[in-house]
Design a protein around this motif. Structure first.
Motif, PDB file in Angstrom:
ATOM      1  N   THR A 258       0.880  -1.178   0.000  1.00 36.82           N
ATOM      2  CA  THR A 258       0.000   0.000   0.000  1.00 36.82           C
ATOM      3  C   THR A 258       0.909   1.216   0.000  1.00 36.82           C
ATOM      4  N   PRO A 259       0.413   2.360  -0.361  1.00 38.92           N
ATOM      5  CA  PRO A 259       1.276   3.544  -0.381  1.00 38.92           C
ATOM      6  C   PRO A 259       1.989   3.748   0.954  1.00 38.92           C
ATOM      7  N   VAL A 263       3.411  -5.034   3.703  1.00 39.23           N
ATOM      8  CA  VAL A 263       3.104  -6.049   4.710  1.00 39.23           C
ATOM      9  C   VAL A 263       3.315  -7.417   4.072  1.00 39.23           C
ATOM     10  N   THR A 264       3.875  -8.358   4.841  1.00 38.94           N
ATOM     11  CA  THR A 264       4.077  -9.716   4.324  1.00 38.94           C
ATOM     12  C   THR A 264       3.289 -10.719   5.140  1.00 38.94           C
ATOM     13  N   ALA A 265       2.949 -11.821   4.486  1.00 39.25           N
ATOM     14  CA  ALA A 265       2.232 -12.910   5.148  1.00 39.25           C
ATOM     15  C   ALA A 265       2.675 -14.210   4.498  1.00 39.25           C
ATOM     16  N   THR A 266       2.293 -15.318   5.119  1.00 44.31           N
ATOM     17  CA  THR A 266       2.640 -16.629   4.575  1.00 44.31           C
ATOM     18  C   THR A 266       1.422 -17.225   3.884  1.00 44.31           C
ATOM     19  N   ARG A 299       8.167 -16.157  -3.864  1.00 47.57           N
ATOM     20  CA  ARG A 299       7.652 -14.859  -3.461  1.00 47.57           C
ATOM     21  C   ARG A 299       6.575 -14.406  -4.441  1.00 47.57           C
ATOM     22  N   VAL A 300       5.494 -13.858  -3.878  1.00 42.43           N
ATOM     23  CA  VAL A 300       4.397 -13.335  -4.698  1.00 42.43           C
ATOM     24  C   VAL A 300       3.992 -11.951  -4.179  1.00 42.43           C
ATOM     25  N   ARG A 301       3.436 -11.161  -5.084  1.00 45.92           N
ATOM     26  CA  ARG A 301       2.898  -9.860  -4.688  1.00 45.92           C
ATOM     27  C   ARG A 301       1.393  -9.877  -4.942  1.00 45.92           C
ATOM     28  N   VAL A 302       0.630  -9.601  -3.883  1.00 44.22           N
ATOM     29  CA  VAL A 302      -0.814  -9.644  -3.989  1.00 44.22           C
ATOM     30  C   VAL A 302      -1.280  -8.486  -4.865  1.00 44.22           C
TER      31      VAL A 302
END
Length: 306
Positions: A258-259, A263-266, A299-302
């Protein structure tokens, strides 16, 4: 006293006696000329006397006893046949002229007639002429004909080299158009990522080439196989894809942006994906499935919803 004198005279005669020349049963000729010393040993300087041309490279000449006796008498050599099968075998070594040497000369002659250098020249028959082992042969192409419609050619070759008479042969064949193609060097399995040592670039006849084959190494190296390929098999573009950086069912790091905040999650990948591809991923905390883009190994970006 007289007896001593006779003995001394006998010793003196023996000291000046020269051994009779002997035959050389088998001789390997290194020159284009047969000399007296090639037939008889023990001739001294007279051995350099030339007798005639040597046999062609790769051939041999057998000189029988009657011929040897005639040669000896004509050249003042004290040799007489002693019975039995006396002969001298003169062997002239040779090497076969390489087919590539001939094809290089033919390509040079066919170039002005529109035949490109990467065209494959297929000879109907080729009986390699023999030349002296250490010679540097000169190949002259004569009387060239070429039919662009049938791609058939014919030509005469004049081959010369030091130590041999000129040889002339006639050749015919076809000029076959070839195209570049990437071939597997070893057995490649589904999912293998192609390395530089796994493939090679070759040229194959255009009429034997499958449509859609990779024609440069850059198209194949670094790509993953969708189908297995045997050694020597062309790699088809349809069977190549970007390698997966995310495997189906693997645990991945989910990145939410977000601007001004990341934030990261599994999560768990629901499908496999190459770099840049979009795939469904389950957030293991919320159990919510979202769409994400693979950005690197694991690794992925939502993707943000609009």
């Amino acid at each position: 006293m007289r007896l001593v004198l006779l003995l001394l005279l006998g010793l003196s005669s023996a000291a000046h006696a020269t051994p009779s020349p002997t035959l050389r049963p088998f001789v390997t000729l290194e020159d284009a000329v047969v000399r007296l010393e090639d037939l008889f040993d023990g001739l001294g300087e007279r051995g350099a006397t030339p007798l005639g041309p040597a046999p062609p490279p790769g051939h041999r000449l057998v000189v029988e006893a009657p011929q040897l006796y005639a040669i000896a008498r004509r050249n003042g050599v004290e040799w007489n046949p002693s019975g039995g099968a006396q002969r001298v075998v003169l062997d002239r070594p040779g090497r076969a002229l390489g087919q590539e040497e001939v094809l290089d000369a033919l390509r040079e002659a066919l170039r002005p007639r529109g035949v490109e250098d990467d065209t494959d020249l297929v000879l109907q028959a080729f009986h390699a002429p023999l030349v002296p082992p250490d010679a540097f042969p000169q190949i002259m192409v004569e009387q060239v004909t070429y039919d662009a419609h049938t791609q058939r050619f014919a030509a005469g070759l004049a081959i010369t080299a030091e130590g041999m008479a000129a040889q002339r042969i006639r050749l015919a064949g076809r000029a076959v158009t070839t195209l570049p193609v990437v071939l597997a060097v070893r057995q490649l399995a589904v999912g293998d990522v192609v390395r530089p040592e796994d493939v090679r670039l070759a040229r194959v006849p255009a009429n034997r080439l499958r449509a859609g084959a990779a024609d440069s190494l850059d198209q194949a190296v670094g790509q993953a196989l969708r189908r297995s390929a045997a050694a020597g098999q062309p790699l088809l573009m349809a069977n190549l894809a970007e390698p997966l950086v995310v495997e189906r069912g693997s645990t991945v790091t989910m990145q939410y942006e977000t601007p001004g905040l990341t934030v990261t999650a599994t999560g768990r990948a629901m499908e496999g994906a190459a770099r840049g591809a979009v795939l469904p991923v389950m957030n293991l905390s919320s159990r919510i499935v979202v769409e994400a883009r693979a950005i690197g190994p694991g690794r992925v970006r939502v993707e943000s919803r609009r």
